[in-house]
Each structure stands twice: as structure tokens, then as C-alpha cells.
Design a protein around this motif. Structure first.
Motif, PDB file in Angstrom:
ATOM      1  N   ILE A 114       0.842  -1.198   0.000  1.00 33.62           N
ATOM      2  CA  ILE A 114       0.000   0.000   0.000  1.00 33.62           C
ATOM      3  C   ILE A 114       0.879   1.250   0.000  1.00 33.62           C
ATOM      4  CG2 ILE A 114      -1.686   1.350   1.332  1.00 33.62           C
ATOM      5  CD1 ILE A 114      -2.959  -1.351   2.143  1.00 33.62           C
ATOM      6  N   ASP A 115       1.941   1.231   0.776  1.00 32.38           N
ATOM      7  CA  ASP A 115       2.887   2.351   0.783  1.00 32.38           C
ATOM      8  C   ASP A 115       3.461   2.567  -0.619  1.00 32.38           C
ATOM      9  OD1 ASP A 115       4.520   4.296   2.471  1.00 32.38           O
ATOM     10  OD2 ASP A 115       6.113   3.142   1.514  1.00 32.38           O
ATOM     11  N   HIS A 116       3.820   1.488  -1.271  1.00 32.85           N
ATOM     12  CA  HIS A 116       4.378   1.546  -2.627  1.00 32.85           C
ATOM     13  C   HIS A 116       3.353   2.128  -3.616  1.00 32.85           C
ATOM     14  CE1 HIS A 116       6.771   0.376  -6.079  1.00 32.85           C
ATOM     15  NE2 HIS A 116       5.685  -0.182  -6.583  1.00 32.85           N
ATOM     16  N   ILE A 117       2.111   1.708  -3.504  1.00 27.43           N
ATOM     17  CA  ILE A 117       1.048   2.197  -4.403  1.00 27.43           C
ATOM     18  C   ILE A 117       0.854   3.707  -4.239  1.00 27.43           C
ATOM     19  CG2 ILE A 117      -1.453   2.143  -4.829  1.00 27.43           C
ATOM     20  CD1 ILE A 117      -1.307  -0.895  -4.049  1.00 27.43           C
ATOM     21  N   ILE A 118       0.756   4.155  -3.001  1.00 28.88           N
ATOM     22  CA  ILE A 118       0.536   5.584  -2.749  1.00 28.88           C
ATOM     23  C   ILE A 118       1.752   6.389  -3.200  1.00 28.88           C
ATOM     24  CG2 ILE A 118       0.114   7.341  -0.973  1.00 28.88           C
ATOM     25  CD1 ILE A 118      -1.416   5.114   0.588  1.00 28.88           C
ATOM     26  N   LYS A 119       2.939   5.876  -2.921  1.00 31.67           N
ATOM     27  CA  LYS A 119       4.168   6.576  -3.342  1.00 31.67           C
ATOM     28  C   LYS A 119       4.224   6.688  -4.861  1.00 31.67           C
ATOM     29  CE  LYS A 119       9.114   6.615  -2.486  1.00 31.67           C
ATOM     30  NZ  LYS A 119      10.226   5.947  -1.790  1.00 31.67           N
ATOM     31  N   TRP A 120       3.889   5.615  -5.549  1.00 31.31           N
ATOM     32  CA  TRP A 120       3.900   5.579  -7.022  1.00 31.31           C
ATOM     33  C   TRP A 120       3.023   6.681  -7.604  1.00 31.31           C
ATOM     34  CZ3 TRP A 120      -0.396   2.555  -9.537  1.00 31.31           C
ATOM     35  CH2 TRP A 120      -0.321   2.604 -10.929  1.00 31.31           C
ATOM     36  N   GLN A 121       1.887   6.964  -6.986  1.00 34.13           N
ATOM     37  CA  GLN A 121       0.942   7.918  -7.559  1.00 34.13           C
ATOM     38  C   GLN A 121       1.031   9.332  -6.994  1.00 34.13           C
ATOM     39  OE1 GLN A 121      -1.426   7.783 -10.101  1.00 34.13           O
ATOM     40  NE2 GLN A 121      -0.164   6.022 -10.583  1.00 34.13           N
ATOM     41  N   LYS A 158       8.906  24.173   4.190  1.00 38.50           N
ATOM     42  CA  LYS A 158       9.104  22.718   4.077  1.00 38.50           C
ATOM     43  C   LYS A 158       8.161  22.169   3.014  1.00 38.50           C
ATOM     44  CE  LYS A 158       9.193  18.494   6.647  1.00 38.50           C
ATOM     45  NZ  LYS A 158       8.324  17.588   7.237  1.00 38.50           N
ATOM     46  N   HIS A 159       8.710  21.354   2.137  1.00 37.07           N
ATOM     47  CA  HIS A 159       7.944  20.688   1.093  1.00 37.07           C
ATOM     48  C   HIS A 159       7.150  19.546   1.727  1.00 37.07           C
ATOM     49  CE1 HIS A 159       7.374  18.065  -2.454  1.00 37.07           C
ATOM     50  NE2 HIS A 159       7.766  17.118  -1.632  1.00 37.07           N
ATOM     51  N   MET A 160       5.852  19.474   1.435  1.00 44.72           N
ATOM     52  CA  MET A 160       5.029  18.384   1.936  1.00 44.72           C
ATOM     53  C   MET A 160       4.104  17.919   0.819  1.00 44.72           C
ATOM     54  SD  MET A 160       2.636  18.155   5.297  1.00 44.72           S
ATOM     55  CE  MET A 160       4.031  17.965   6.379  1.00 44.72           C
ATOM     56  N   ASP A 161       4.010  16.625   0.644  1.00 45.43           N
ATOM     57  CA  ASP A 161       3.098  16.091  -0.369  1.00 45.43           C
ATOM     58  C   ASP A 161       2.134  15.098   0.289  1.00 45.43           C
ATOM     59  OD1 ASP A 161       4.591  13.756  -0.046  1.00 45.43           O
ATOM     60  OD2 ASP A 161       5.701  14.019  -1.900  1.00 45.43           O
ATOM     61  N   CYS A 162       1.164  14.645  -0.484  1.00 46.39           N
ATOM     62  CA  CYS A 162       0.153  13.726   0.042  1.00 46.39           C
ATOM     63  C   CYS A 162       0.777  12.412   0.490  1.00 46.39           C
ATOM     64  CB  CYS A 162      -0.931  13.478  -1.001  1.00 46.39           C
ATOM     65  SG  CYS A 162      -1.942  14.935  -1.312  1.00 46.39           S
ATOM     66  N   TYR A 163       1.763  11.918  -0.251  1.00 45.70           N
ATOM     67  CA  TYR A 163       2.415  10.671   0.128  1.00 45.70           C
ATOM     68  C   TYR A 163       3.113  10.804   1.481  1.00 45.70           C
ATOM     69  CZ  TYR A 163       5.956   7.137   0.669  1.00 45.70           C
ATOM     70  OH  TYR A 163       6.756   6.162   1.211  1.00 45.70           O
ATOM     71  N   GLY A 164       3.821  11.898   1.700  1.00 42.73           N
ATOM     72  CA  GLY A 164       4.529  12.097   2.961  1.00 42.73           C
ATOM     73  C   GLY A 164       3.595  12.061   4.159  1.00 42.73           C
ATOM     74  N   GLN A 165       2.416  12.632   4.000  1.00 44.15           N
ATOM     75  CA  GLN A 165       1.429  12.602   5.087  1.00 44.15           C
ATOM     76  C   GLN A 165       0.880  11.196   5.295  1.00 44.15           C
ATOM     77  OE1 GLN A 165      -1.420  16.049   4.987  1.00 44.15           O
ATOM     78  NE2 GLN A 165      -0.280  16.458   3.108  1.00 44.15           N
ATOM     79  N   ALA A 166       0.622  10.490   4.204  1.00 45.17           N
ATOM     80  CA  ALA A 166       0.092   9.131   4.301  1.00 45.17           C
ATOM     81  C   ALA A 166       1.151   8.178   4.858  1.00 45.17           C
ATOM     82  CB  ALA A 166      -0.385   8.651   2.936  1.00 45.17           C
ATOM     83  N   HIS A 167       2.399   8.350   4.442  1.00 45.33           N
ATOM     84  CA  HIS A 167       3.483   7.459   4.862  1.00 45.33           C
ATOM     85  C   HIS A 167       3.620   7.417   6.385  1.00 45.33           C
ATOM     86  CE1 HIS A 167       7.213   5.250   4.694  1.00 45.33           C
ATOM     87  NE2 HIS A 167       7.767   6.178   5.454  1.00 45.33           N
ATOM     88  N   MET A 168       3.402   8.540   7.039  1.00 47.91           N
ATOM     89  CA  MET A 168       3.510   8.598   8.497  1.00 47.91           C
ATOM     90  C   MET A 168       2.489   7.700   9.185  1.00 47.91           C
ATOM     91  SD  MET A 168       4.245  12.602   9.338  1.00 47.91           S
ATOM     92  CE  MET A 168       3.094  13.349   8.202  1.00 47.91           C
ATOM     93  N   ASN A 169       1.388   7.412   8.486  1.00 48.79           N
ATOM     94  CA  ASN A 169       0.286   6.644   9.074  1.00 48.79           C
ATOM     95  C   ASN A 169      -0.031   5.380   8.269  1.00 48.79           C
ATOM     96  OD1 ASN A 169      -0.430   8.648  11.149  1.00 48.79           O
ATOM     97  ND2 ASN A 169      -0.893   9.912   9.376  1.00 48.79           N
ATOM     98  N   ILE A 170       0.943   4.825   7.588  1.00 50.67           N
ATOM     99  CA  ILE A 170       0.672   3.773   6.612  1.00 50.67           C
ATOM    100  C   ILE A 170       0.090   2.502   7.238  1.00 50.67           C
ATOM    101  CG2 ILE A 170       2.997   2.763   6.497  1.00 50.67           C
ATOM    102  CD1 ILE A 170       0.685   3.589   3.517  1.00 50.67           C
ATOM    103  N   GLU A 171       0.538   2.121   8.429  1.00 53.41           N
ATOM    104  CA  GLU A 171      -0.040   0.933   9.073  1.00 53.41           C
ATOM    105  C   GLU A 171      -1.506   1.161   9.420  1.00 53.41           C
ATOM    106  OE1 GLU A 171       2.094  -0.996  12.211  1.00 53.41           O
ATOM    107  OE2 GLU A 171       3.992  -0.831  11.125  1.00 53.41           O
ATOM    108  N   MET A 172      -1.827   2.351   9.899  1.00 54.92           N
ATOM    109  CA  MET A 172      -3.210   2.678  10.218  1.00 54.92           C
ATOM    110  C   MET A 172      -4.065   2.681   8.948  1.00 54.92           C
ATOM    111  SD  MET A 172      -4.811   6.077  11.999  1.00 54.92           S
ATOM    112  CE  MET A 172      -4.445   7.067  10.573  1.00 54.92           C
TER     113      MET A 172
END
Length: 130
Positions: free
Chosen positions: A67-74, A97-111
Motif C-alpha cells: 500500500i505504501d508503494h502504491i501511494i508513493k507511485w501515484q 518545508k515541502h510536503m506532499d500527500c504521500y509524505g502525510q500518508a506514509h507517516m500513518n501507513i499501518e493505520m
């Protein structure tokens, strides 16, 4: 089915920061749903293998990695999913500071992985009950 998980994103048309559902991206939605179906069929046998073959994982950890890979890819470092974050009264652009949607999701990827499993099961149960 439609999964939901919201991060903050800058809408350049509205010129404001809005909550953005990362699963609104059709590739993220469809790929994640496909992986959830595979995982639910056989959680212990679910496998993640990296492209170079150096990394192999099984079970829930493998699903989280996929799932992390999928979100990062897009949604990683794509202009439409980026914004700058800084102190409200910052005057020096170097401190933004640069922030993208993946960076926010990555912090909570298990959840996110747990949440999409739950959402999938609930939506399937509702659909089957109709």
C-alpha cells in the motif's frame, strides 16, 4: 467500493488547503482494492517482493509495504499533490518545508492498511446484505 483516508492538499483552483481523499486517485483506489482482496483471501500467504528481488515480506507487513508503494507511485513529489508548509509569519522562502500527500500518508501507513481492510469488509458486508 470507495476507500477514504484524508490528508491536506492545496487546491490551486480554490486557492486554499483542503482535505483530500488519497483514494480519489483511481489508480490508488483500484490497486489497493486488488491487494486487499488478495490479502483477505490468505493473509499468511500474502507476499510483497521488491522489483529488484532483494526484499521479500509476508502477511500484514507485506500488505503495508505494498500500500505504501502504491501511494508513493501515484502521489509522491507530483506537483498537484504538493504544498509548502511553514510558520505563519515566515518571510524566508528557504524555511518552507515541502510536503506532499504521500509524505502525510506514509507517516500513518499501518493505520491506513488497517482502515482499508476494515472499510473493504464493511462495504462488502453492506453490499452482500442488499
Amino acid at each position: 467500493m470507495q476507500f477514504e483516508y484524508y490528508v491536506l492538499n492545496y487546491d490551486c483552483n480554490k486557492k486554499k488547503v483542503i482535505p483530500y481523499n488519497i483514494f480519489r486517485n483511481i489508480n490508488v483506489q483500484e490497486c489497493t482494492e486488488r491487494e486487499i482482496r488478495k490479502y483477505i483471501r490468505s493473509p499468511k500467504n500474502y507476499t510483497y517482493k521488491s522489483f529488484d528481488g532483494k526484499e521479500e515480506m509476508y502477511g500484514f507487513d507485506a500488505l503495508v509495504k505494498e500500500i505504501d508503494h502504491i501511494i508513493k507511485w501515484q502521489e509522491w513529489s507530483r506537483c498537484g499533490y504538493e504544498m509548502g508548509v511553514c510558520y505563519k509569519f515566515e518571510t524566508d522562502c528557504k524555511n518552507i518545508k515541502h510536503m506532499d500527500c504521500y509524505g502525510q500518508a506514509h507517516m500513518n501507513i499501518e493505520m491506513i492498511a488497517r482502515e482499508v481492510i476494515w472499510q473493504y469488509k464493511e462495504q462488502k458486508k453492506a453490499k452482500d446484505g442488499e
